[in-house]
Structures are given as structure tokens and as C-alpha cells.
Design a protein around this motif. Structure first.
Motif, PDB file in Angstrom:
ATOM      1  N   GLU A  73       0.824  -1.212   0.000  1.00  0.00           N
ATOM      2  CA  GLU A  73       0.000   0.000   0.000  1.00  0.00           C
ATOM      3  C   GLU A  73       0.851   1.252   0.000  1.00  0.00           C
ATOM      4  O   GLU A  73       1.990   1.223   0.441  1.00  0.00           O
ATOM      5  N   THR A  74       0.238   2.334  -0.461  1.00  0.00           N
ATOM      6  CA  THR A  74       0.872   3.646  -0.296  1.00  0.00           C
ATOM      7  C   THR A  74      -0.142   4.532   0.419  1.00  0.00           C
ATOM      8  O   THR A  74      -1.310   4.161   0.541  1.00  0.00           O
ATOM      9  N   GLY A  75       0.309   5.701   0.828  1.00  0.00           N
ATOM     10  CA  GLY A  75      -0.620   6.613   1.513  1.00  0.00           C
ATOM     11  C   GLY A  75      -1.244   7.626   0.569  1.00  0.00           C
ATOM     12  O   GLY A  75      -1.850   8.603   1.006  1.00  0.00           O
ATOM     13  N   ILE A  76      -1.116   7.388  -0.729  1.00  0.00           N
ATOM     14  CA  ILE A  76      -1.571   8.388  -1.699  1.00  0.00           C
ATOM     15  C   ILE A  76      -3.088   8.313  -1.912  1.00  0.00           C
ATOM     16  O   ILE A  76      -3.639   7.238  -2.144  1.00  0.00           O
ATOM     17  N   ASP A  77      -3.724   9.480  -1.844  1.00  0.00           N
ATOM     18  CA  ASP A  77      -5.134   9.597  -2.222  1.00  0.00           C
ATOM     19  C   ASP A  77      -5.135   9.729  -3.750  1.00  0.00           C
ATOM     20  O   ASP A  77      -4.900  10.813  -4.286  1.00  0.00           O
ATOM     21  N   THR A  78      -5.388   8.616  -4.411  1.00  0.00           N
ATOM     22  CA  THR A  78      -5.198   8.591  -5.873  1.00  0.00           C
ATOM     23  C   THR A  78      -6.152   9.535  -6.598  1.00  0.00           C
ATOM     24  O   THR A  78      -5.876   9.950  -7.715  1.00  0.00           O
ATOM     25  N   ARG A  79      -7.261   9.914  -5.940  1.00  0.00           N
ATOM     26  CA  ARG A  79      -8.219  10.813  -6.608  1.00  0.00           C
ATOM     27  C   ARG A  79      -7.638  12.207  -6.847  1.00  0.00           C
ATOM     28  O   ARG A  79      -8.197  13.014  -7.547  1.00  0.00           O
ATOM     29  N   GLN A  80      -6.507  12.462  -6.249  1.00  0.00           N
ATOM     30  CA  GLN A  80      -5.896  13.782  -6.437  1.00  0.00           C
ATOM     31  C   GLN A  80      -4.821  13.781  -7.521  1.00  0.00           C
ATOM     32  O   GLN A  80      -4.196  14.802  -7.804  1.00  0.00           O
ATOM     33  N   ILE A  81      -4.601  12.617  -8.135  1.00  0.00           N
ATOM     34  CA  ILE A  81      -3.509  12.493  -9.102  1.00  0.00           C
ATOM     35  C   ILE A  81      -3.692  13.435 -10.297  1.00  0.00           C
ATOM     36  O   ILE A  81      -2.768  14.154 -10.684  1.00  0.00           O
ATOM     37  N   ALA A  82      -4.867  13.441 -10.889  1.00  0.00           N
ATOM     38  CA  ALA A  82      -5.061  14.222 -12.121  1.00  0.00           C
ATOM     39  C   ALA A  82      -4.852  15.710 -11.861  1.00  0.00           C
ATOM     40  O   ALA A  82      -4.215  16.412 -12.643  1.00  0.00           O
TER      41      ALA A  82
END
Ligand code: KIV
Ligand code: ZN
Length: 548
Positions: A271-280
Motif C-alpha cells: 500500500e501507499t498513503g496516496i489519495d489517488t483521486r488527487q492524481i489528475a
């Protein structure tokens, strides 16, 4: 050696990414990127290379103070580590420490090359001297900062037996993160797996408190594959950049590693701690600030990455989404919402929508955004999230205005010479008007602007594309310009000063207007940097951006 199922994301967009030609960001832009990275859940932000110049040191210092400390009432656990890069010498380490010490969790990242090629030709040092220097400088860094990371530069081409010795010394001197760079993007995934595996098994003194980190470059297009191979071998920190920007072919891209670990979870179980919805959004921000356009077919963040509806895949997609779609667009923040707001939507609706998108505006900012929104709604029937993002970027994420486009008129076509009349509001508050002819409308507009602004520069790159589909789509222009004197910086590895390049971004339904805005945006940065350095008072940016 740390071996749990959590992979720390170490983002070096502001250091290794900024080393890519033309990626110069102003201090205000770096702060905004750092804030966004923190909100997205990055564990460590490498904020820069403080020894490069006083401006770079100041930019890192501001990030340490403003992003690396918890806000009142916020827990320190949520705050990222702020790292500063230093070559393995006391002066660099002192500067890195000066820049990062204000952070709640500072880290000194020091490095020295270990490959035979680098030791002989670049460092002109014997292997014994390298070992000695690493031992002394890691200890020196440790005397200042509890958290020390060491990188043997060009590890990918170093003799593994020698690496074990150097890394063993780094551990003895207090390094707790050992980063293994494939500096020139030379290794293959199998080789890199074996390198990391060998380091974990053979480095003297390896213990549970040590994190092995991977740092790959993309010269042969294998950076992401190598990073994932290193992680499979036991690395628990990945050094990455947003959009994969970086020197030459770039670094491993953050979004590819994060989404690979997530999408293929059964394989990696990590796992990572990244909120993937913020990638774009972060991808867009970095692209706008650097002027480096993301290629349309780029994995995860390219404009076509989710364009499954086209061509032969359309039939399958219509039957079932998963036939061709392995990730959902919304998981990376690519909003599918088409109709958001229209001409009759009010201030309240705009404020709500922007808040949902992560932009919290105060009343004055909302007034400005609303005026721009109405202006756009008069020209464009439906306004999508993408339009709103472009509008917000254009209105708020600009450097302080020196010259503002107050109006322009262009004639072009086949009947005569393309001519542009441009009216700019200058720093003196006065209006300046000039008309110029050019080889095309953009050239004419740029010539008129040049005549008024009088800031010699070279236009290195000009890109235009439509943000949304439709004939009334917003056009987006990015440019990159280089000033003609001063403003040099240096990257940590080449040590040769190079001229800074400034990116500019503009959006409008009229692409000539967007072109003029983008050029002025870059020119304003250049003017401010030449007169005040790279750390002027930020102005046109939101007082705070909140993400959901
Ligand atoms: O690629 C590299 O070797 C680096 C080091 C300075 C970590 O960026
Ligand atoms: Zn690198």
C-alpha cells in the motif's frame, strides 16, 4: 531492514523533476506544488537542492516552514518529511540543514557517486577515498539531523560488492534510508531486482531501522518497471516525480507506481498513503507551472489514458466497462462529469462546485472567479469541471501580474499581413498599446507584447490544445521561454550552471488570447525573477486550497 507492506512515496518533483530543462518554478509555485503533494499523501517531499543558489535555499526553507509543519490543531503525523539534497561536502550539508531545519520532520539527503566511471572521471577519487568521504559526511549530516538518507549515485552501474561496503559505512555513520539510484536509466528489471536483493542480503549492519529506497531514471523506458522490481525485492521507499518529469527522459512517474501497486494489489500486496483521486489535479498543476505538457498517451495522466470510447474498443466498452478499462477514471481524479454549470448558475452553485473540486475561495476570490465564469458562460453553453480547473489555474495560479492583458484585436487570414493590436496594463498602472505584424496571428501578438514589455527572451516551446471537446472548447496554451542573461541555477549532479527557463500557461475560448496570456504569464515570471529573484511575495494564488 524495514519490510512491512507500506511503500513510502518520496516525491522529488521539486528537486530531480525541476532539474529537467525548462522546469523552473517560482517559489510560490513550488509552495503550491508542495502543498498539493502533502494533501495527496506523499510521505517525503524533496523540496530542492539548497546549495544550488540562495533562491533555491529560500524556496526550500519556505516549504519546510509552510508545508513541513502542522497547522494549529493538526497532528504531526499528517505532515510530510521535508528533505533537502546535499552533495557529500560540509558546505552543501550546512545549506541543506539551514533550509530544512524549520520542518517538523527534516531529512538531509546526501549522495556521492560509486560507479567506476563516475569515481574516475567525475569525482577523480579512489574507491577508498569515496568510502572515507561517505563515512565522514553521513556522520556530519547526522550530527545536524536525526534523519539522514544516503544515495550512492550511479548505483545501477556500480560494482555491487563495492556498494555493500559503501552502504555498510553509511549505516555505521547513521544513515537510516539507503537510496539506490539507477542514475542513467541503464538497468533492466531483473538486474535491478538482483541489485536491491543483494544489497538487502549482503550489506553489513543492515537492520530493521533501515529503509531501502529505489530511484530510477527512464532513459530506456524502464523506470517504472525497475522501481516495481526493486519494491518486490524489498525496497519500501520509491522516489518518483509527478508526470515522470526529470532530466533527460525523466524519473519514475509517481502516478504509474502508485496505480500499479493499487491496480495489481494481489501481486504486490502493498500500500501507499496516496489519495489517488488527487492524481489528475496535481499532474495538471505541475504541467501548468513547468510548461511541460503531458504526452496524450502517457499512462494514467495522459489525455487519452481513459479515452476508451474511441474506435475498436467502443463496442466492448459499451457492453461492459471492464472489457478495456483496468482502472476507473474517477480513481485518479479524472472527472467524467460533463455538465456541471451553465449560464444561469449562481455564485453559490459555483462556490459549492469549486469546493467539491478542492478549491476553497474567500469572498474576494469568489467574486473574481464568478466574473470569469460568467464571461465564459456567455461564450460556452456548458461548463465542465475541466473548464473550471482551467479557469481557476488561469485566474489564481499565476505569478504576480506585472503586465496584464487588457485587450487585443487580431486580423489574420489569406488577405493580408497578420496584425495584432495589443493593450497591456503595465506595472505603472498605465495602458500601453502597440500594433505589430507577424508571420501569423500569434507571432504578431508576441511581437506587439515584446515591443511593450521589452524583456529579451527566446521562445523555446509553444503548445496549444483544446481542453474539452466541442467547437466552443477552451483552448489551452503553454509556452517556455528563456531570458537572455543572469538567472542561472545548477543541478546537484552536473554542477554546471544553466539558464533558467520559465513556463507560462493561458486558457481562453480564443486561442490567440490564450497564447497572449500564456506568453505574458511566462514573461511576468521572468521579469519578477530578474528584478526580485525567484522568491518574491506570492500574490495571485489562492489563500488556501482544500481537497476532499
Ligand atoms: O539520479 C540520481 O542519482 C540522483 C541522486 C542525486 C539521488 O538524483
Ligand atoms: Zn535522479
Amino acid at each position: 531492514m524495514t519490510k512491512n507492506n507500506y511503500v513510502k512515496i518520496f516525491d522529488t518533483t521539486l528537486r530531480d523533476g525541476e532539474q529537467s530543462p525548462g522546469a523552473t518554478m517560482t517559489s510560490a509555485e513550488k509552495l503550491e506544488v508542495a502543498r498539493s503533494l502533502a494533501r495527496m499523501g506523499v510521505d517525503i517531499i524533496e523540496a530542492g537542492f539548497p546549495a544550488a543558489s540562495p533562491d533555491d535555499l529560500e524556496a526550500v526553507r519556505r516549504i519546510a516552514l509552510e508545508v513541513g509543519r502542522p497547522a494549529p490543531g493538526e497532528s504531526e503525523a499528517k505532515v510530510p518529511v521535508i528533505a533537502g539534497l546535499a552533495r557529500a561536502n560540509k558546505s552543501d550539508i550546512d545549506k541543506a540543514w539551514e533550509a530544512i531545519q524549520g520542518a517538523a520532520k527534516p531529512r538531509i539527503h546526501t549522495f556521492l557517486a560509486t560507479s567506476a566511471i563516475h569515481m574516475k572521471h567525475k569525482l577523480k577519487m579512489d574507491p577508498e577515498e569515496v568510502v572515507q568521504r561517505v563515512s565522514e559526511m553521513v556522520a556530519y549530516a547526522k550530527s545536524k539531523c536525526e534523519d539522514v538518507e544516503f544515495s550512492p549515485e550511479d548505483a545501477g552501474r556500480s560494482d555491487p560488492e563495492f556498494l555493500y561496503v559503501v552502504l555498510g559505512e553509511a549505516i555505521k555513520s547513521g544513515a537510516t534510508t539507503l537510496n539506490i539510484p539507477d542514475t542513467v536509466g541503464y538497468t533492466t528489471p531483473d538486474e535491478y531486482f538482483a541489485l536491491i536483493d543483494g544489497i538487502i542480503k549482503n550489506t553489513p549492519g543492515m537492520h530493521d531501522g533501515i529503509t531501502i529506497s529505489v530511484h530510477c531514471h527512464d532513459d530506456l523506458g524502464m523506470a517504472t518497471a525497475n522501481t516495481l522490481a526493486g519494491i518486490r525485492a524489498g525496497a519500501r521507499q520509491a522516489e518518483v516525480t509527478v508526470n515522470g518529469i526529470g532530466e533527460r527522459a525523466g524519473n519514475t512517474s509517481m502516478e504509474e507506481v502508485v496505480m500499479a501497486l493499487r491496480t495489481r494489489k494481489p501481486i504486490f500486496n502493498l500500500e501507499t498513503g496516496i489519495d489517488t483521486r488527487q492524481i489528475a489535479r496535481v499532474s495538471k498543476l505541475v504541467s501548468n507551472y513547468t510548461g511541460i505538457v503531458v504526452q496524450p498517451n502517457k499512462a494514467i495522466v495522459g489525455a487519452n489514458a481513459f479515452a476508451h470510447e474511441a474506435g475498436i474498443h467502443q463496442d466492448g466498452m459499451l457492453k461492459h466497462q471492464t472489457t478495456y478499462e483496468i482502472m476507473r477514471p474517477e480513481d485518479v481524479g479524472v472527472n467524467q462529469t460533463k455538465l456541471v454549470l451553465g449560464k444561469h448558475s449562481g455564485r453559490h452553485a459555483l462556490r459549492n462546485r469549486l469546493a467539491e473540486m478542492g478549491h476553497s475561495l474567500d469572498d474576494v476570490e469568489l467574486d473574481k472567479a464568478f466574473a470569469r465564469f460568467k464571461e465564459l458562460a456567455d461564450r460556452k453553453k456548458v461548463i465542465t469541471d475541466v473548464d473550471l480547473e482551467a479557469l481557476i489555474a488561469d485566474e489564481f495560479y499565476r505569478p504576480r501580474d506585472v503586465y496584464i492583458l487588457d485587450g487585443m484585436q487580431v486580423t489574420c487570414g489569406t488577405m493580408g499581413m497578420p496584425t495584432a493590436t495589443v493593450r497591456l496594463k503595465g506595472p505603472d498602472g498605465k495602458l500601453h498599446v502597440f500594433a505589430a505584424m507577424g508571420s501569423g496571428p500569434v507571432d504578431a501578438a508576441y511581437k506587439a507584447i515584446d515591443h511593450i514589455v521589452k524583456m529579451p527572451n527566446t521562445l523555446l516551446e509553444f503548445n496549444v490544445h483544446a481542453i474539452t471537446e466541442g467547437i466552443d472548447a477552451l483552448g489551452e496554451v503553454t509556452v517556455r521561454i528563456q531570458g537572455q542573461d543572469g538567472l542561472h541555477t545548477m543541478d546537484a549532479q552536473s554542477e554546471i550552471p544553466y539558464q533558467r527557463v520559465f513556463g507560462g500557461h493561458g486558457a481562453d475560448t480564443d486561442i490567440i488570447v490564450a497564447s497572449a496570456k500564456a506568453y505574458l504569464n511566462a514573461l511576468n515570471k521572468l521579469i519578477i525573477a530578474q528584478t526580485e529573484g525567484l522568491n518574491p511575495t506570492p500574490a495571485n494564488h489562492l489563500h488556501g486550497v482544500m481537497l476532499g
